[in-house]
Scaffold this motif. Sequence first.
Motif, PDB file in Angstrom:
ATOM      1  N   ALA A   8      -9.432   4.753  10.901  1.00 22.96           N
ATOM      2  CA  ALA A   8      -8.792   3.552  10.469  1.00 22.96           C
ATOM      3  C   ALA A   8      -8.134   2.998  11.946  1.00 22.96           C
ATOM      4  CB  ALA A   8      -7.732   4.044   9.577  1.00 22.96           C
ATOM      5  N   VAL A   9      -8.320   1.500  12.081  1.00 20.08           N
ATOM      6  CA  VAL A   9      -7.840   1.051  13.211  1.00 20.08           C
ATOM      7  C   VAL A   9      -6.611  -0.234  12.572  1.00 20.08           C
ATOM      8  CG1 VAL A   9      -9.519   1.261  14.748  1.00 20.08           C
ATOM      9  CG2 VAL A   9      -9.646  -0.821  13.204  1.00 20.08           C
ATOM     10  N   GLY A  10      -6.460  -0.195  11.416  1.00 13.64           N
ATOM     11  CA  GLY A  10      -5.453  -1.160  10.901  1.00 13.64           C
ATOM     12  C   GLY A  10      -5.583  -0.991   9.313  1.00 13.64           C
ATOM     13  N   GLY A  11      -4.613  -1.458   8.883  1.00 13.57           N
ATOM     14  CA  GLY A  11      -4.495  -1.673   7.173  1.00 13.57           C
ATOM     15  C   GLY A  11      -3.299  -2.365   6.941  1.00 13.57           C
ATOM     16  N   GLY A  12      -3.066  -2.414   5.302  1.00 10.43           N
ATOM     17  CA  GLY A  12      -1.909  -3.053   4.943  1.00 10.43           C
ATOM     18  C   GLY A  12      -1.969  -3.310   3.431  1.00 10.43           C
ATOM     19  N   GLY A  13      -1.163  -3.684   2.947  1.00 11.74           N
ATOM     20  CA  GLY A  13      -0.834  -3.814   1.413  1.00 11.74           C
ATOM     21  C   GLY A  13       0.086  -5.153   1.010  1.00 11.74           C
ATOM     22  N   THR A  14      -0.081  -5.320  -0.272  1.00 14.32           N
ATOM     23  CA  THR A  14       0.528  -6.571  -0.635  1.00 14.32           C
ATOM     24  C   THR A  14       0.671  -6.562  -2.198  1.00 14.32           C
ATOM     25  OG1 THR A  14       0.981  -8.877  -0.571  1.00 14.32           O
ATOM     26  CG2 THR A  14      -1.173  -8.110  -1.161  1.00 14.32           C
ATOM     27  N   TRP A  15       1.512  -7.243  -2.850  1.00 13.43           N
ATOM     28  CA  TRP A  15       1.583  -7.559  -4.347  1.00 13.43           C
ATOM     29  C   TRP A  15       1.142  -8.819  -4.657  1.00 13.43           C
ATOM     30  CZ3 TRP A  15       3.030  -3.678  -7.679  1.00 13.43           C
ATOM     31  CH2 TRP A  15       3.952  -2.868  -7.552  1.00 13.43           C
ATOM     32  N   SER A  16       0.316  -8.860  -5.567  1.00 13.18           N
ATOM     33  CA  SER A  16      -0.401  -9.965  -6.155  1.00 13.18           C
ATOM     34  C   SER A  16      -0.485 -10.232  -7.550  1.00 13.18           C
ATOM     35  CB  SER A  16      -1.883 -10.044  -5.483  1.00 13.18           C
ATOM     36  OG  SER A  16      -2.669  -9.044  -6.156  1.00 13.18           O
ATOM     37  N   GLY A  17      -0.599 -11.627  -8.068  1.00 13.26           N
ATOM     38  CA  GLY A  17      -0.622 -11.909  -9.418  1.00 13.26           C
ATOM     39  C   GLY A  17       0.766 -12.141  -9.840  1.00 13.26           C
ATOM     40  N   GLY A  18       0.875 -12.242 -11.167  1.00 14.99           N
ATOM     41  CA  GLY A  18       2.121 -12.900 -11.860  1.00 14.99           C
ATOM     42  C   GLY A  18       2.740 -14.116 -11.192  1.00 14.99           C
ATOM     43  N   ALA A  24      -6.448   8.621  12.240  1.00 15.59           N
ATOM     44  CA  ALA A  24      -6.337   8.492  10.787  1.00 15.59           C
ATOM     45  C   ALA A  24      -7.580   7.741  10.307  1.00 15.59           C
ATOM     46  CB  ALA A  24      -5.210   6.936  10.959  1.00 15.59           C
ATOM     47  N   ASP A  25      -7.768   7.873   9.157  1.00 11.37           N
ATOM     48  CA  ASP A  25      -8.943   7.497   8.329  1.00 11.37           C
ATOM     49  C   ASP A  25      -8.702   6.930   7.067  1.00 11.37           C
ATOM     50  OD1 ASP A  25      -8.446   9.837   7.391  1.00 11.37           O
ATOM     51  OD2 ASP A  25     -10.406  10.760   7.792  1.00 11.37           O
ATOM     52  N   GLY A  26      -7.322   6.621   6.729  1.00 12.97           N
ATOM     53  CA  GLY A  26      -6.763   5.867   5.515  1.00 12.97           C
ATOM     54  C   GLY A  26      -5.681   4.929   5.683  1.00 12.97           C
ATOM     55  N   TRP A  27      -5.255   4.352   4.679  1.00 11.48           N
ATOM     56  CA  TRP A  27      -4.178   3.774   4.584  1.00 11.48           C
ATOM     57  C   TRP A  27      -3.303   3.960   3.350  1.00 11.48           C
ATOM     58  CZ3 TRP A  27      -3.379   1.551   9.055  1.00 11.48           C
ATOM     59  CH2 TRP A  27      -2.337   0.733   9.298  1.00 11.48           C
ATOM     60  N   ALA A  28      -1.982   4.247   3.620  1.00 10.48           N
ATOM     61  CA  ALA A  28      -0.970   4.465   2.276  1.00 10.48           C
ATOM     62  C   ALA A  28      -0.330   3.210   2.044  1.00 10.48           C
ATOM     63  CB  ALA A  28      -0.258   5.499   2.601  1.00 10.48           C
ATOM     64  N   ILE A  29      -0.037   2.897   0.606  1.00  9.37           N
ATOM     65  CA  ILE A  29       0.579   1.628   0.426  1.00  9.37           C
ATOM     66  C   ILE A  29       1.503   2.175  -1.125  1.00  9.37           C
ATOM     67  CG2 ILE A  29       0.818  -0.718  -0.352  1.00  9.37           C
ATOM     68  CD1 ILE A  29      -2.512   0.568   1.066  1.00  9.37           C
ATOM     69  N   SER A  30       2.936   1.759  -1.004  1.00 12.23           N
ATOM     70  CA  SER A  30       3.626   2.158  -2.101  1.00 12.23           C
ATOM     71  C   SER A  30       4.660   1.003  -2.291  1.00 12.23           C
ATOM     72  CB  SER A  30       3.933   3.501  -2.131  1.00 12.23           C
ATOM     73  OG  SER A  30       4.922   3.890  -1.295  1.00 12.23           O
ATOM     74  N   GLY A  31       5.106   0.926  -3.622  1.00  8.57           N
ATOM     75  CA  GLY A  31       6.285  -0.052  -3.758  1.00  8.57           C
ATOM     76  C   GLY A  31       6.516  -0.044  -5.049  1.00  8.57           C
ATOM     77  N   THR A  32       7.496  -1.047  -5.215  1.00 12.15           N
ATOM     78  CA  THR A  32       8.319  -1.218  -6.628  1.00 12.15           C
ATOM     79  C   THR A  32       7.938  -2.656  -6.862  1.00 12.15           C
ATOM     80  OG1 THR A  32       9.909   0.352  -6.101  1.00 12.15           O
ATOM     81  CG2 THR A  32      10.276  -1.218  -8.019  1.00 12.15           C
TER      82      THR A  32
END
Length: 193
Positions: A121-131, A166-174
């Motif tokens: 992994a050289v980068g990554g990210g996350g977001t909420w979508s929809g709604g 690293a070889d993955g990405w972790a995303i969590s939220g509310t």
Amino acid sequence: MNASPKHLLLPAAIVGGSLILAVGGTGAADAAKLINGKLIKTGTVASKQIKDGSITSADLAASAKVPGPTGPAGPAGAAGAPGADGADATTGYEVVSGITASVADGAQASLLVWCPVGKVAVGGGGTWSGGASNAAGWLATNNPLRAIRDSNGNLTGNGFPSTTVADGWAISGTNKAGGARDLRGWVICVSVG
């Protein structure tokens, strides 16, 4: 006639002088041929017996030669030709994405997105979508991760990449949107080497 001693010495002196001239005229040349370094005893010739300028560096042993001072630096040489382009260090660029769909309002969700085995992994990210368009949500985790795999390459756990790649990405939220939303994540993967 009475011979005086003066008259008797004259022929002897002439003969003797001629003999000295004959021997002395070639004596130095003959002596140089007969006397060499093997016949001269060590330590018997001092510097005062050596004619100035008669010894060159070629006459000295390597251990007796002392290098002179370093001369000034010469002018810079011309620039060399550019080197050839190196091989790509990274290949196999790939974006892997994941989704946790329909997270209820106020609920927490997490998502792990992994590179294929053998990529990093050289980068990554996350977001909420929809709604709703003004929908809110926040991410508590958005960081690289490393996979823990068994000898067959099967995923058995995960951890932070403190000393490994690293070889993955972790995303969590509310989800705080007032309605269901999707948590999306991705990881950018490459092959190295």
